[in-house]
Design a protein around this motif. Sequence first.
Motif, mmCIF file in Angstrom:
data_model
loop_
_atom_site.group_PDB
_atom_site.id
_atom_site.type_symbol
_atom_site.label_atom_id
_atom_site.label_comp_id
_atom_site.label_asym_id
_atom_site.label_seq_id
_atom_site.Cartn_x
_atom_site.Cartn_y
_atom_site.Cartn_z
ATOM 1 N N ARG A 57 0.798 -1.232 0.000
ATOM 2 C CA ARG A 57 0.000 0.000 0.000
ATOM 3 C C ARG A 57 0.828 1.280 0.000
ATOM 4 N N LEU A 58 2.077 1.210 0.488
ATOM 5 C CA LEU A 58 2.869 2.423 0.667
ATOM 6 C C LEU A 58 4.266 2.269 0.072
ATOM 7 N N ALA A 59 4.656 3.231 -0.746
ATOM 8 C CA ALA A 59 5.987 3.240 -1.356
ATOM 9 C C ALA A 59 6.940 4.076 -0.516
ATOM 10 N N SER A 60 8.163 3.561 -0.330
ATOM 11 C CA SER A 60 9.198 4.292 0.411
ATOM 12 C C SER A 60 10.472 4.327 -0.414
ATOM 13 N N PRO A 61 11.097 5.510 -0.518
ATOM 14 C CA PRO A 61 12.331 5.597 -1.313
ATOM 15 C C PRO A 61 13.484 4.840 -0.671
ATOM 16 N N ARG A 62 14.378 4.363 -1.502
ATOM 17 C CA ARG A 62 15.615 3.707 -1.086
ATOM 18 C C ARG A 62 16.768 4.491 -1.701
ATOM 19 N N PRO A 63 17.988 4.265 -1.223
ATOM 20 C CA PRO A 63 19.129 4.977 -1.827
ATOM 21 C C PRO A 63 19.244 4.669 -3.317
ATOM 22 N N MET A 64 19.577 5.709 -4.074
ATOM 23 C CA MET A 64 19.715 5.517 -5.519
ATOM 24 C C MET A 64 20.991 4.736 -5.821
ATOM 25 N N ILE A 65 21.022 4.171 -6.996
ATOM 26 C CA ILE A 65 22.183 3.423 -7.468
ATOM 27 C C ILE A 65 22.857 4.260 -8.555
ATOM 28 N N LYS A 66 24.132 4.545 -8.365
ATOM 29 C CA LYS A 66 24.900 5.293 -9.358
ATOM 30 C C LYS A 66 25.221 4.346 -10.511
ATOM 31 N N ARG A 67 24.858 4.723 -11.729
ATOM 32 C CA ARG A 67 25.070 3.848 -12.877
ATOM 33 C C ARG A 67 26.526 3.851 -13.314
ATOM 34 N N LYS A 68 26.983 2.640 -13.706
ATOM 35 C CA LYS A 68 28.346 2.462 -14.211
ATOM 36 C C LYS A 68 28.263 1.780 -15.566
ATOM 37 N N LYS A 69 28.229 0.429 -15.554
ATOM 38 C CA LYS A 69 27.989 -0.352 -16.763
ATOM 39 C C LYS A 69 26.828 -1.274 -16.443
ATOM 40 N N PHE A 70 26.185 -1.791 -17.482
ATOM 41 C CA PHE A 70 24.980 -2.578 -17.250
ATOM 42 C C PHE A 70 25.206 -3.717 -16.254
ATOM 43 N N THR A 71 26.253 -4.500 -16.424
ATOM 44 C CA THR A 71 26.475 -5.655 -15.553
ATOM 45 C C THR A 71 26.600 -5.227 -14.096
ATOM 46 N N LEU A 72 27.346 -4.165 -13.837
ATOM 47 C CA LEU A 72 27.494 -3.669 -12.463
ATOM 48 C C LEU A 72 26.176 -3.096 -11.938
ATOM 49 N N ASP A 73 25.466 -2.402 -12.814
ATOM 50 C CA ASP A 73 24.159 -1.857 -12.432
ATOM 51 C C ASP A 73 23.209 -2.987 -12.060
ATOM 52 N N ALA A 74 23.202 -4.051 -12.867
ATOM 53 C CA ALA A 74 22.314 -5.194 -12.627
ATOM 54 C C ALA A 74 22.643 -5.869 -11.305
ATOM 55 N N ILE A 75 23.920 -6.068 -11.034
ATOM 56 C CA ILE A 75 24.344 -6.703 -9.770
ATOM 57 C C ILE A 75 23.874 -5.871 -8.577
ATOM 58 N N ILE A 79 6.209 6.650 -8.973
ATOM 59 C CA ILE A 79 5.887 5.599 -9.942
ATOM 60 C C ILE A 79 5.276 4.402 -9.206
ATOM 61 N N LEU A 80 5.955 3.963 -8.159
ATOM 62 C CA LEU A 80 5.496 2.798 -7.410
ATOM 63 C C LEU A 80 4.158 3.058 -6.739
ATOM 64 N N GLN A 81 3.980 4.234 -6.158
ATOM 65 C CA GLN A 81 2.718 4.515 -5.463
ATOM 66 C C GLN A 81 1.545 4.459 -6.425
ATOM 67 N N GLY A 82 1.717 4.971 -7.629
ATOM 68 C CA GLY A 82 0.650 4.887 -8.636
ATOM 69 C C GLY A 82 0.301 3.441 -8.951
ATOM 70 N N ALA A 83 1.319 2.608 -9.101
ATOM 71 C CA ALA A 83 1.096 1.188 -9.388
ATOM 72 C C ALA A 83 0.453 0.480 -8.194
ATOM 73 N N LEU A 84 0.897 0.815 -6.971
ATOM 74 C CA LEU A 84 0.303 0.198 -5.777
ATOM 75 C C LEU A 84 -1.170 0.568 -5.633
ATOM 76 N N ASP A 85 -1.510 1.823 -5.930
ATOM 77 C CA ASP A 85 -2.906 2.249 -5.865
ATOM 78 C C ASP A 85 -3.747 1.458 -6.866
ATOM 79 N N ARG A 86 -3.215 1.261 -8.067
ATOM 80 C CA ARG A 86 -3.910 0.466 -9.087
ATOM 81 C C ARG A 86 -4.024 -0.993 -8.633
#
Length: 167
Positions: free
Chosen positions: A39-57, A143-150
Amino acid sequence: MAAITIEELVEQIKPGQTVAGIDLGTETIGLAVSDLSLRLASPRPMIKRKKFTLDAIALIAALEKDKVGAAVIGLPVNMDGSEGPRVQATRAFVRNMAQKTDLPFVFWDERLSTVAAERALIEMDVSRKKRKERIDSAAASFILQGALDRLTGLRSQQPGSGPSGEL
């Protein structure tokens, strides 16, 4: 697994799992996570992008930590409804993630989510410097809160659900 619809998510998510919201930027990945009641969305720390594989991990590790059963990713559709290069990049990101995880992804129209997030941060009197650090995770929360409401609305329409949408 790759992309599913929000309607399919109702069946996909299991008790004890959360849902993540993702705002995919060129430099950072904004992240938010739901509570267990979805029901409720809470932010988490952002991930700094590097390369896809590192981002995915990094993303998969963050999602596993929060027991995420599905991710809602913002689809940056143009204001006129057309899809540009950023939509293609987001779809490609999800296709590539499908090779690294079985986690389902739901595309969610994110028009104006960053604008709404910035307004909220300004109303909370967050400094310009701190807003830059928090904007992507705040957008992921919107974004998440809109989806959770739906999702709550869909769950309440299921046969056997109670008046509050609980199953």
